[in-house]
Motif scaffolding. Sequence first.
Motif, PDB file in Angstrom:
ATOM      1  N   PHE A  66       0.837  -1.209   0.000  1.00  0.00           N
ATOM      2  CA  PHE A  66       0.000   0.000   0.000  1.00  0.00           C
ATOM      3  C   PHE A  66       0.869   1.255   0.000  1.00  0.00           C
ATOM      4  O   PHE A  66       0.621   2.199  -0.749  1.00  0.00           O
ATOM      5  CB  PHE A  66      -0.944   0.003   1.215  1.00  0.00           C
ATOM      6  N   VAL A  67       1.893   1.260   0.850  1.00  0.00           N
ATOM      7  CA  VAL A  67       2.786   2.423   0.966  1.00  0.00           C
ATOM      8  C   VAL A  67       3.604   2.598  -0.311  1.00  0.00           C
ATOM      9  O   VAL A  67       3.705   3.709  -0.847  1.00  0.00           O
ATOM     10  CB  VAL A  67       3.729   2.276   2.187  1.00  0.00           C
ATOM     11  N   ILE A  68       4.167   1.502  -0.797  1.00  0.00           N
ATOM     12  CA  ILE A  68       4.998   1.569  -2.013  1.00  0.00           C
ATOM     13  C   ILE A  68       4.185   2.136  -3.170  1.00  0.00           C
ATOM     14  O   ILE A  68       4.648   3.009  -3.912  1.00  0.00           O
ATOM     15  CB  ILE A  68       5.549   0.162  -2.363  1.00  0.00           C
ATOM     16  N   ASP A  69       2.951   1.668  -3.301  1.00  0.00           N
ATOM     17  CA  ASP A  69       2.074   2.137  -4.384  1.00  0.00           C
ATOM     18  C   ASP A  69       1.673   3.608  -4.175  1.00  0.00           C
ATOM     19  O   ASP A  69       1.691   4.405  -5.118  1.00  0.00           O
ATOM     20  CB  ASP A  69       0.825   1.253  -4.433  1.00  0.00           C
ATOM     21  N   ALA A  70       1.327   3.967  -2.933  1.00  0.00           N
ATOM     22  CA  ALA A  70       0.853   5.331  -2.644  1.00  0.00           C
ATOM     23  C   ALA A  70       1.913   6.391  -2.930  1.00  0.00           C
ATOM     24  O   ALA A  70       1.590   7.541  -3.250  1.00  0.00           O
ATOM     25  CB  ALA A  70       0.389   5.427  -1.193  1.00  0.00           C
ATOM     26  N   GLN A  71       3.188   6.004  -2.832  1.00  0.00           N
ATOM     27  CA  GLN A  71       4.275   6.960  -3.074  1.00  0.00           C
ATOM     28  C   GLN A  71       4.271   7.487  -4.512  1.00  0.00           C
ATOM     29  O   GLN A  71       4.831   8.539  -4.791  1.00  0.00           O
ATOM     30  CB  GLN A  71       5.633   6.303  -2.753  1.00  0.00           C
ATOM     31  N   LYS A  72       3.622   6.755  -5.422  1.00  0.00           N
ATOM     32  CA  LYS A  72       3.575   7.175  -6.834  1.00  0.00           C
ATOM     33  C   LYS A  72       2.563   8.294  -7.069  1.00  0.00           C
ATOM     34  O   LYS A  72       2.595   8.941  -8.109  1.00  0.00           O
ATOM     35  CB  LYS A  72       3.176   5.987  -7.734  1.00  0.00           C
ATOM     36  N   TYR A  73       1.650   8.499  -6.114  1.00  0.00           N
ATOM     37  CA  TYR A  73       0.521   9.415  -6.333  1.00  0.00           C
ATOM     38  C   TYR A  73       0.733  10.740  -5.598  1.00  0.00           C
ATOM     39  O   TYR A  73       0.211  10.958  -4.521  1.00  0.00           O
ATOM     40  CB  TYR A  73      -0.791   8.730  -5.931  1.00  0.00           C
ATOM     41  N   GLN A  74       1.510  11.600  -6.228  1.00  0.00           N
ATOM     42  CA  GLN A  74       1.842  12.900  -5.639  1.00  0.00           C
ATOM     43  C   GLN A  74       0.940  13.989  -6.231  1.00  0.00           C
ATOM     44  O   GLN A  74       0.527  13.916  -7.390  1.00  0.00           O
ATOM     45  CB  GLN A  74       3.313  13.241  -5.905  1.00  0.00           C
ATOM     46  N   GLU A  75       0.692  15.022  -5.435  1.00  0.00           N
ATOM     47  CA  GLU A  75      -0.215  16.084  -5.888  1.00  0.00           C
ATOM     48  C   GLU A  75       0.335  16.876  -7.080  1.00  0.00           C
ATOM     49  O   GLU A  75      -0.428  17.413  -7.866  1.00  0.00           O
ATOM     50  CB  GLU A  75      -0.507  17.079  -4.751  1.00  0.00           C
ATOM     51  N   ASN A  76       1.657  16.937  -7.216  1.00  0.00           N
ATOM     52  CA  ASN A  76       2.213  17.720  -8.333  1.00  0.00           C
ATOM     53  C   ASN A  76       1.877  17.102  -9.693  1.00  0.00           C
ATOM     54  O   ASN A  76       2.011  17.745 -10.726  1.00  0.00           O
ATOM     55  CB  ASN A  76       3.732  17.896  -8.177  1.00  0.00           C
ATOM     56  N   LEU A  77       1.411  15.840  -9.694  1.00  0.00           N
ATOM     57  CA  LEU A  77       0.991  15.192 -10.939  1.00  0.00           C
ATOM     58  C   LEU A  77      -0.401  15.643 -11.371  1.00  0.00           C
ATOM     59  O   LEU A  77      -0.806  15.399 -12.510  1.00  0.00           O
ATOM     60  CB  LEU A  77       0.983  13.661 -10.762  1.00  0.00           C
ATOM     61  N   LEU A  78      -1.127  16.276 -10.465  1.00  0.00           N
ATOM     62  CA  LEU A  78      -2.529  16.641 -10.734  1.00  0.00           C
ATOM     63  C   LEU A  78      -2.581  18.012 -11.399  1.00  0.00           C
ATOM     64  O   LEU A  78      -2.714  19.032 -10.733  1.00  0.00           O
ATOM     65  CB  LEU A  78      -3.329  16.619  -9.428  1.00  0.00           C
ATOM     66  N   GLN A  79      -2.464  18.013 -12.711  1.00  0.00           N
ATOM     67  CA  GLN A  79      -2.383  19.278 -13.450  1.00  0.00           C
ATOM     68  C   GLN A  79      -3.540  19.493 -14.424  1.00  0.00           C
ATOM     69  O   GLN A  79      -3.653  20.566 -14.996  1.00  0.00           O
ATOM     70  CB  GLN A  79      -1.046  19.341 -14.218  1.00  0.00           C
TER      71      GLN A  79
END
Length: 213
Positions: free
Chosen positions: A140-153
């Motif tokens: 769960f943690v390893i996967d969640a690290q890929k989802y950063q807010e700076n990707l939300l453009q």
Amino acid sequence: MTLQYIYLHGFASGTKSAKAQAIGDRFAKIQTQLKIPDLNAGNFTQLTITRQINQVAAEFINHSAPVTLIGSSLGGLVAAHLGQQYPQVQRLILLAPAFGFLSHWLPKLGDDTVKRWQNEKYLTVYHYGEARSLPLSYDFVIDAQKYQENLLQRPIPTLILHGIEDDVIPITASRDFAKTRPLVKLITLESDHALANVTTEIWQEICLFCQLP
């Protein structure tokens, strides 16, 4: 054209959560369907954000029907990333969205617990939807690290409702997100992370934002 409304519950929660039920009841009263998928998918232990995104995307009717996502806490984070990936997501309503989720949650667990989780692969987490403790994989943690807010453009009309007394995800997380995105409207409420005392205000804002009767 069929408009789709989908509600995404939070972490260690479920389809019977107070917010899901309250909002579902309001949609029923105006005879509008609100889908509330169970994002635990019968296997909380192997939960990941990627799995949730794929599960919700499979609910979309077709590639052209516009979708409005209502996401609570971690469901709000999942909704935001669905909006980034799928153009048919045309509106987002985020209730205390879990921006910076790991940076808020992991320090509360403590370094020793996180290290033990990493080594032993599973952490026991209290699941409010099931009213019992369940193991959660470190994946769960390893996967969640890929989802950063700076990707939300992607510019999507977005309504955020966040309590000023939220001690799970501080309101600064939503303020920072809204600051650089002109289509994001942030409404602050006199409430905590559960937003349990402001369901009427939340519904009024949803109706205004979505032009519901």
